[in-house]
Design a protein around this motif. Sequence first.
Motif, short mmCIF file in Angstrom:
data_model
loop_
_atom_site.label_atom_id
_atom_site.label_comp_id
_atom_site.label_asym_id
_atom_site.label_seq_id
_atom_site.Cartn_x
_atom_site.Cartn_y
_atom_site.Cartn_z
N SER A 1 -9.48 -12.52 77.18
CA SER A 1 -10.65 -11.66 76.96
C SER A 1 -11.27 -11.95 75.59
CB SER A 1 -10.24 -10.19 77.05
OG SER A 1 -9.54 -9.81 75.88
N ALA B 1 -4.21 -11.64 80.89
CA ALA B 1 -5.50 -10.99 81.05
C ALA B 1 -6.15 -10.67 79.71
CB ALA B 1 -5.34 -9.71 81.87
N ILE C 1 -10.73 -3.15 76.77
CA ILE C 1 -11.51 -4.35 76.44
C ILE C 1 -12.96 -4.00 76.13
CG2 ILE C 1 -12.48 -6.47 77.43
CD1 ILE C 1 -9.80 -6.84 78.90
N SER C 2 -13.53 -3.07 76.91
CA SER C 2 -14.93 -2.70 76.71
C SER C 2 -15.15 -1.92 75.42
CB SER C 2 -15.42 -1.87 77.90
OG SER C 2 -14.68 -0.67 78.00
N GLN D 1 -9.24 -2.83 81.19
CA GLN D 1 -10.69 -2.93 81.30
C GLN D 1 -11.42 -1.98 80.35
OE1 GLN D 1 -12.49 -5.25 82.83
NE2 GLN D 1 -10.48 -6.13 83.25
N GLN D 2 -10.98 -0.74 80.30
CA GLN D 2 -11.62 0.22 79.40
C GLN D 2 -11.35 -0.14 77.94
OE1 GLN D 2 -10.59 4.29 80.17
NE2 GLN D 2 -11.90 5.11 78.58
N GLU E 1 -4.70 -6.17 85.14
CA GLU E 1 -5.98 -6.35 84.45
C GLU E 1 -6.75 -5.04 84.31
OE1 GLU E 1 -8.63 -9.60 85.17
OE2 GLU E 1 -7.08 -10.68 86.26
N SER E 2 -6.68 -4.21 85.35
CA SER E 2 -7.49 -2.99 85.34
C SER E 2 -7.09 -2.03 84.23
CB SER E 2 -7.37 -2.28 86.70
OG SER E 2 -6.03 -1.87 86.93
N TYR E 3 -5.83 -2.07 83.79
CA TYR E 3 -5.38 -1.17 82.73
C TYR E 3 -6.13 -1.43 81.44
CZ TYR E 3 -2.43 0.89 79.10
OH TYR E 3 -1.98 1.60 78.02
N ASP F 1 -2.67 -2.93 89.24
CA ASP F 1 -3.35 -4.14 88.75
C ASP F 1 -3.22 -4.25 87.24
OD1 ASP F 1 -4.92 -6.32 88.33
OD2 ASP F 1 -6.82 -5.37 88.84
#
Length: 220
Positions: free
Chosen positions: A35, A31, A79-80, A76-77, A72-74, A70
Motif C-alpha cells: 500500500s 497487503a 490505509i485510507s 482498508q480504513q 486486506e479488508s481490516y 479477509d
Amino acid sequence: MKVKDMIRENNRLREQLTPSNRSYLEDMILALRDSPVDALRTEELLLEAAKLLLQAQEKGKSAQEIFGEDPESYFQQIISSAPVRPPRSKLNYYLMIPWAALTCLFGILSIGGLIMLWSSGTAGIFGQISLFTLIAVGAGSVILVEMLMKWLSSLSEDDKPYPKPFDIKRLGSYIVIAIIAVFAGRYLDTLLPVIPISPWVSLALFIVGVVGLKFIFFKK
C-alpha cells in the motif's frame, strides 16, 4: 524503534503463532507493505496487529475472529486514514538521483582539475566534459539506483537474499540492452559536443549541487 527493529520484532512474534494465524498475518503484511502507507507507519501497524493477534491466540481465538475473514479488508480504513507519501515524493526522488550524481561528477572534475592545474598548469582531461557524459551520468544513475532497489527488495526480512531460479530470458534482455547502450554511447559520444569547463566552474557547480541537495531535497 526503527523500521528494521520493528521488522525483527514482528518476525519474533510470528514464530509464536500457530500456522493458520501466521499465514493470516503474512497476508496482512503483504497487503499493507504493497500500500502507499509510509514505511514507518506500515511497520507500526503490523507490529500492533502481531501483538494483538498473539494476545488473542493465548485466549484461544483465531485471526479470523479478531480481524475478520479477509486480511486486506481490516486495513482498508487504516490505509485510507494513515499518512501517505506526498504526491511529489516520486518526482523529487527521480530528480534527486541525477542531481546527486552530477554533483559528484562536478566534484571529481573540480578536484582533479585543480590538482592538475597546480601540478602541470593545465586542467587536462578534467578541463572538459562531453554532453554525452552529462546525459549518461544523469540517466545512468537513475537506472543503477533502480536496479539496486530491485535487488534490495528481493532480500528477505532477515536480510538474506531469496534464492531465485536462473532466468535465461531476463539475462538475454539485459545483454541486448547493454549491447545497444554501448553502440549508442559510442555513436553519441562522437556526435555530441565536448564542452570546455574550468575547474573553478566545476567547483562552483559542485557547491551549488550540494546546497541544492540540502535545501531542496533534504529539507525537513
